[in-house]
Design a protein around this motif. Sequence first.
Motif, PDB file in Angstrom:
ATOM      1  N   LEU A  87      32.685  42.957  47.639  1.00  0.00           N
ATOM      2  CA  LEU A  87      31.784  43.556  46.661  1.00  0.00           C
ATOM      3  C   LEU A  87      31.001  42.507  45.867  1.00  0.00           C
ATOM      4  O   LEU A  87      30.194  42.852  45.006  1.00  0.00           O
ATOM      5  CB  LEU A  87      32.577  44.434  45.691  1.00  0.00           C
ATOM      6  N   GLY A  88      31.268  41.228  46.149  1.00  0.00           N
ATOM      7  CA  GLY A  88      30.540  40.164  45.458  1.00  0.00           C
ATOM      8  C   GLY A  88      30.858  40.055  43.979  1.00  0.00           C
ATOM      9  O   GLY A  88      29.985  39.811  43.157  1.00  0.00           O
ATOM     10  N   ILE A  89      32.126  40.242  43.614  1.00  0.00           N
ATOM     11  CA  ILE A  89      32.489  40.102  42.200  1.00  0.00           C
ATOM     12  C   ILE A  89      33.609  39.086  42.014  1.00  0.00           C
ATOM     13  O   ILE A  89      34.319  39.111  41.009  1.00  0.00           O
ATOM     14  CB  ILE A  89      32.920  41.468  41.597  1.00  0.00           C
ATOM     15  N   THR A  90      33.761  38.174  42.980  1.00  0.00           N
ATOM     16  CA  THR A  90      34.857  37.213  42.914  1.00  0.00           C
ATOM     17  C   THR A  90      34.796  36.371  41.642  1.00  0.00           C
ATOM     18  O   THR A  90      35.820  36.089  41.025  1.00  0.00           O
ATOM     19  CB  THR A  90      34.816  36.286  44.148  1.00  0.00           C
ATOM     20  N   ASP A  91      33.565  36.011  41.222  1.00  0.00           N
ATOM     21  CA  ASP A  91      33.460  35.154  40.034  1.00  0.00           C
ATOM     22  C   ASP A  91      33.680  35.933  38.745  1.00  0.00           C
ATOM     23  O   ASP A  91      33.663  35.363  37.668  1.00  0.00           O
ATOM     24  CB  ASP A  91      32.083  34.480  40.012  1.00  0.00           C
ATOM     25  N   LYS A  92      33.888  37.244  38.850  1.00  0.00           N
ATOM     26  CA  LYS A  92      34.073  38.049  37.635  1.00  0.00           C
ATOM     27  C   LYS A  92      35.528  38.456  37.442  1.00  0.00           C
ATOM     28  O   LYS A  92      35.840  39.216  36.533  1.00  0.00           O
ATOM     29  CB  LYS A  92      33.221  39.330  37.718  1.00  0.00           C
ATOM     30  N   LEU A  93      36.426  37.984  38.302  1.00  0.00           N
ATOM     31  CA  LEU A  93      37.802  38.488  38.274  1.00  0.00           C
ATOM     32  C   LEU A  93      38.482  38.297  36.925  1.00  0.00           C
ATOM     33  O   LEU A  93      39.366  39.041  36.547  1.00  0.00           O
ATOM     34  CB  LEU A  93      38.627  37.813  39.375  1.00  0.00           C
ATOM     35  N   LYS A  94      38.058  37.247  36.180  1.00  0.00           N
ATOM     36  CA  LYS A  94      38.718  36.980  34.897  1.00  0.00           C
ATOM     37  C   LYS A  94      38.014  37.679  33.729  1.00  0.00           C
ATOM     38  O   LYS A  94      38.435  37.567  32.586  1.00  0.00           O
ATOM     39  CB  LYS A  94      38.745  35.472  34.638  1.00  0.00           C
ATOM     40  N   SER A  95      36.923  38.381  34.010  1.00  0.00           N
ATOM     41  CA  SER A  95      36.166  39.005  32.913  1.00  0.00           C
ATOM     42  C   SER A  95      36.766  40.353  32.533  1.00  0.00           C
ATOM     43  O   SER A  95      37.385  41.022  33.350  1.00  0.00           O
ATOM     44  CB  SER A  95      34.718  39.217  33.327  1.00  0.00           C
ATOM     45  N   LYS A  96      36.539  40.708  31.278  1.00  0.00           N
ATOM     46  CA  LYS A  96      36.910  42.049  30.824  1.00  0.00           C
ATOM     47  C   LYS A  96      35.743  43.002  31.148  1.00  0.00           C
ATOM     48  O   LYS A  96      34.587  42.573  31.182  1.00  0.00           O
ATOM     49  CB  LYS A  96      37.150  42.045  29.313  1.00  0.00           C
ATOM     50  N   PRO A  97      36.037  44.274  31.344  1.00  0.00           N
ATOM     51  CA  PRO A  97      34.963  45.222  31.706  1.00  0.00           C
ATOM     52  C   PRO A  97      33.771  45.187  30.761  1.00  0.00           C
ATOM     53  O   PRO A  97      32.635  45.318  31.192  1.00  0.00           O
ATOM     54  CB  PRO A  97      35.678  46.576  31.624  1.00  0.00           C
TER      55      PRO A  97
END
Lengths: 359, 348
Positions: free
Chosen positions: A121-131
């Motif tokens: 889904l192309g969200i690997t760099d967002k794994l540590k972010s909060k919604p």
Amino acid sequence: MAEVTLENVTKRFGDFTAVKELTMEIEDGKFTVLVGPSGCGKTTTLRMVAGLEEITEGDIKIGERVVNRVPPKDRDIAMVFQNYALYPHMDVFNNMAFGLKLRKTPKAQIRERVHEAADLLGITDKLKSKPRELSGGQRQRVAVGRAIVRNPKVFLFDEPLSNLDAKLRVQMRTELEQLHHKLQTTTIYVTHDQVEAMTLGDRIAVMKDGVVQQYAPPQETYDHPNNQFVAGFIGSPAMNLLPAQAASENGRTVLSSAGFRIALPEARSKQTLPSSVVLGVRPEDLDGPAPDAEGTITLTVSVTEQLGHSLLVYGNLDETQIVASLDPHRRVEIDSTIHLTVNLDTLHVFDPESQETLL
Amino acid sequence: MGDHRARPGRLKRIAHSVGLKLIRDPAGAVVRFLERGAPGRLLLRLIRSLVRWFRSVRWRSWSFVAPALLLIGFFLVYPTVVTIARSFFGRGIDLFGPNVEFVGLTNWKYVFTSPIMLTALRNNALWAVLFTGCTVGFGLVLAVMLDRVKYEKFVKSIIFIPAAISGVGVAVIWKFVYAFRPAHIDQIGILNAIVVALGGQPVGWLLERPWVNNILLIVVGIWMWTGFCMVILSAAYKNIPKPLLEAARIDGANEWRVFRNIILPLLAPTAAVVATTMVVQVLKIFDIIYVMTNGNFDTEVIANRMYKEAFLFNNYGRSSAIAVVLLILVVPFMIMNIRRFAKQEGGR
């Protein structure tokens, strides 16, 4: 993966019947879209499949198992909500991992599955972010990711794209299509947008007032609508519906009103039509210049809309607005009179009483 | 104007006598006059800085704050300072009258070493743990469970009612509940009536020191304040979007996990505010104790002791020291609440 079967499913909220004796078979691995105006019972149907809504009557089966009394957690389904419903206190990784953790999946496997889905889904760099740090499109991806990591039997989507802006919606739509192509998981998708329904669905169920009006592949609902409602709902701009008188002349059916007279070829004629009917013609089936053809409608142009790939022409015929979709290179002046040739092979005739398709 | 034009000759005469410049530019003329000498320049500087002050935004903002500052200063800061000072002085009703002598740390020694104050401090600690834990805990459970009850509003109203009764009223009600008569007389307290009906001997509930009576007093407090906690936590619970809970259920969570992993973390900030409010409530707990036991039988609490020292024993020194202890204890919780509130508001 599994098929989903609904048998005579009825849902009542007090006196109000939201879904009426719905019977439907959703094939294994297929993408099925429930579409209809708001209040038609499509979301209620989805929620009953999810187990979030009790079934008043009837049975729902996932695979071979009747799930009427099975709580959502044991149905092996995943759902994507309209407002994403991401857990605000967890980061993206934990949002996606939550379901796996509850199933006591080994840690290494959780990491692997979540990263796999995030890559997809192309969200690997967002794994540590909060919604709350994510944009709408990213949140939607996380919600989809949360659904796919568990590899459930059935995906349920409840208007997942309606909170996105137009451009993003189109993009996510194609991504969902690709995703389904890749995963081949049985999917039930609820939307009020007929374009989404047409583009995504292997089959679409058009619903109105808790009743499925037509359950067929998208092209079929477009080409052969079961009734006037489906005809008007599917397709954009909507089909023109014109009251007309039907008569038989020399074995050919003639449809006429103040503004037109259309004689159908013998092959499409039918003797048993009631005298008053509703003629249904799609805007794109009005694109013929020849004034002497068998069926023409004469129209005084009130508004034109240039869309680039087509030219929409609006005009009134006996207080009924007609829209025609013409060749964009054709020049049409406002207030001028034009002749539109009806495509006799694709016109529809409906019964004004029952609204059923007659022809 | 018309006047001037009518008699131009007179205007001219005045202009010449006082000086044309004074008419044309009176301020400039005065300034130039003052600049001639050192005292004049000093006066000029003073006037200029005053003018600047009156023109500045700061002056206007202070003028808005001033009334509040005056009130706070008079009703909060001044009494606090006086109370702290008074805690180093001895007996007497006067604040710093001729009969009141400086006693150094005597009052403070009393606060932290006398048996009665140690009892009070212990009881307040007991209250803080039991009362806060139970009110917030029960409030939370009720808020979440009652959400599923059909007659939610009615039940919640009933549970909230005690919070609307005055503390003295509550204490009187519960005094009856715990009432104790010798064994051969009819029991008027429901608790002892039940005990006797079951064949037991009546118990002097509020005389059973030190645990039974203290815990029974805390029960009264819990009865009174659980509704309040419930209402606030219920509002916070209803603010949680329902699809969040549905998503968790579909993710495979049973009701306990939904509560533990979704509801609880999302309610935690509110629960913390409610808990600190309850701790503050505990620190100043007075009415229940005063009416039911007046601090006898090892049930003394800090606020009741403060009241007694001041108004029964006329020992303002001790009372002030106790008041300062209360103030110091309450400060950290106030800071916590204010910080959290500011954070919440900042997030908007």
